[in-house]
Design a protein around this motif. Structure first.
Motif: not given
Length: 639
Positions: A622-637
């Motif tokens: 399990v990985l926790s990702v902190e997002c800004l207000p209206r933020g996000g993330f992308s990733a490739v595995i």
């Protein structure tokens, strides 16, 4: 006492009789079909169905008894039905492949039962139910044969919900471009109380969700909508209203006839999001050869310039952008028939070919109420044939058809005619200003995407999307995008007429969160060229068609984490729909066994910066990702 017992018997005998059950293959979903007798001799009455769902070893009622029936101009099939026969349960088990959508390999597996009725005039109607592990579908059939036309004018079908049910629904508009606000009372902002498909419901305190829509509309159907004006918790199916130059209500047809499938996708939120029920119950692929159909990313010049494609040099700039970003397509939008400043449309197509880019072209469907040109080139089969031959000659690979007039039967036929004729000339299709997807992408796989969404284009039209975009973006993966490809035109970093305040990482993530067979990346060449290396490389390589899709986690309007697989790679997109920071947790249970490398692109110190990290992960982490207000993330595995 015996009189009380007799009275109880008489009252109860006027309600549920002929109760029949249909179970999904995994026995989790149960449909019960019953009759309520209303005639003096108790032989005729009204048909109801209810839906139950098994969780924690017990069945919970999702829909209480909900009325069924349909009305023709010559006959009613509502309160006057008598069951005459019913079929044995037949198991459905089919496998098929999709070119676009959530999943390449799909399975259509369920239980089917047919109920045969006659009305009080001895006219027959069949009601067909199919029950799946992820939902329920049903339709009406008139088995009689008749050369004279009849008109199906309305339905009695009503979906009944408990008071307080949570719902995310869009007020009905013919363009299907609006928000899906949360409600627990069903009240609309307008007096009509009309709602468009799809409609999402959460059954009170139960962890069970239901998405209502429809599928497999043919030339002999019109599209439907929902109306709860009589009771806020009872949603009646109603047909498209007539328009100024098309007075017909409902469907004009000869018999035999069948309605579209009424679809209820049911289960946990991940079951609903990952479901392919809409295409499962739609007609199989009718195209003999499909190797020419290629989903892909598209550069698009309208959004940033808020104008068409009159300027050859701007069109050429977006061809160059597509080539630089390794996107296979560029869309040449309206006003291409008036192109100047260095070349015309034929010159633009030649230039695209010289760069290895395939052009797509915009068309007005021919409506009388909007006049962006070219206007009237597709309205008849003869015109379409002439135009499509020309497109083949100049090297165009697809069309975007805009401004359809509504959901009436003639529009359904028009959609299907365009798809059929375009396929003859190996042209892919994008419907804009159009009805929502209803399964055509399986039957006519040259349909790559459909708008029918409040998308990024609205930054050009009103300021309202500026504040609401993040919440909206984290709602439509649970509503609109479930039923088919969605041409939102995402991943914009600069501002057009009105600013947007989602973070850059949020915008990048939309390339994975939103599914579309043509994914139109809408920003300027300058915006994409100025991206840091990692986000730019991500956009160069992110697929638009997928082998598999998993909802990792999410809740409508709050956040969503989507995982999509292509070949050996998994792509992740996560967005924060809230106005405050939020930690999103990625559970990697969707992975196979083994060790994986993860590269994640997430919010930096502010909304216009990125942070890039690489990690070793495995199934169960399990990985926790902190997002800004209206933020996000992308990733490739990668394994």
């Amino acid at each position: 006492m015996k009189y009380i017992c007799l009275l109880f018997f008489l009252v109860s005998s006027t309600f549920e009789i002929n109760a029949q059950e249909i179970l999904s293959p995994n026995k989790k979903i149960k449909v019960i079909v019953t009759s309520k007798k209303g005639s003096p001799d108790h032989s005729f009455g009204e048909v109801y169905f209810k839906v139950l769902y098994k969780s924690n070893l017990e069945y919970t009622e999702l829909l209480p008894n909900s009325p069924m029936g349909i009305i023709r101009d010559d006959q009613k099939f509502t309160y006057n039905l008598k069951l005459t026969a019913e079929s044995q349960v037949k198991m459905i088990n089919q496998k098929y492949e999709m070119i676009t959508g959530k999943r390449k390999l799909c399975t259509n597996a369920g239980s089917e039962k047919v109920f045969k009725y006659v009305n009080s005039n001895d006219k027959p109607i069949d009601i067909v139910f199919q029950v799946y592990n992820d939902g329920v579908v049903f339709r009406y059939e008139f088995p009689d044969r008749s050369e004279s036309a009849v008109t199906i004018i309305d339905e009695h079908t009503t979906y009944v919900f408990a008071s307080g049910t949570n719902r995310w629904m869009q007020e009905y508009t013919e363009s299907y471009e609006d928000f899906f606000p949360f409600s627990d009372n069903g009240k609309s902002n307008n007096k009509k109380q009309e709602w468009g498909f799809p409609a999402l419901f959460k059954l009170n305190n139960n962890p069970v969700w239901m998405l209502i829509s429809e599928a497999n509309i043919s030339e002999n159907n019109c599209a439907a909508k929902l109306n709860n004006s009589k009771n806020l918790n009872e949603y009646k199916v109603s047909y498209a209203s007539p328009r100024d130059n098309f007075k017909q209500t409902g469907v004009k047809t000869t018999l035999p006839w069948n309605s579209q499938w009424h679809t209820l996708i049911i289960g946990g939120l991940s079951n609903v999001v990952e479901s392919t029920l809409i295409t499962d119950v739609s007609n199989p692929n009718e195209l003999k050869e499909t190797k020419w159909i290629k989903p892909g990313a598209v550069s698009w010049n309208y959004w940033a310039h808020n104008h068409g494609s009159k300027d050859y040099k701007i069109v050429a700039d977006y061809v160059d952008l597509a080539a630089k970003m390794k996107w296979p397509y560029t869309l040449i939008d309206w006003e291409w028939d008036a192109m100047s400043n260095g070349g015309n449309i034929v010159d633009a197509a030649k230039y695209a070919k010289s760069k290895g880019i395939k052009p797509l072209m915009w068309y007005n469907s021919g409506t009388s109420w909007l006049d962006p040109t070219p206007v009237d080139r597709l309205l008849t089969k003869e015109k379409r044939s002439e135009e499509f031959k020309w497109l083949n000659k100049i090297g165009v690979y697809g069309i975007k058809v805009d401004f359809f007039a509504g959901d009436q039967q003639d529009m359904m036929k028009y959609f299907i005619d365009i798809l059929k004729d375009a396929a003859k000339y190996r042209l892919m299709v994008n419907f804009h200003g159009a009805t929502v997807p209803r399964g055509w992408a399986r039957t006519y796989p040259n349909l790559m995407t459909t708008e029918a969404v409040y998308g990024a284009e609205w930054y050009n039209n009103k300021p309202v999307l500026t504040a609401k975009a993040a919440e909206h973006n984290s709602t439509i993966p649970f509503t609109r995008n479930i039923i088919g490809s969605m041409d939102y035109t995402p991943v914009t970093f600069s501002n057009t007429q009105y600013s947007h305040i989602t973070s850059y990482a949020h915008e990048l993530a939309l390339s994975v969160v939103f599914e579309s067979g043509f994914q139109h990346f809408a920003d300027t060449p300058e915006a994409y060229n100025s991206l840091p290396a990692e986000p730019k490389e991500f956009l160069k390589n992110v697929p638009v068609s997928w082998d598999n899709t998993k909802l990792v986690d999410g809740y409508p309007g709050v956040f969503v984490i989507m995982a999509r697989k292509k070949g050996k790679l998994w792509y992740l997109g996560g967005i924060n729909g809230k106005e405050e920071s939020q930690i999103l947790k990625i559970n990697f249970d969707f992975l196979e066994k083994g060790d994986f490398n993860l590269k994640i692109i997430k919010d930096g110190k502010n909304g216009t910066s990125f942070t890039v990290e690489t990690k070793k992960i495995k199934r169960g982490d399990v990985l926790s990702v902190e997002c800004l207000p209206r933020g996000g993330f992308s990733a490739v595995i990668e394994k």
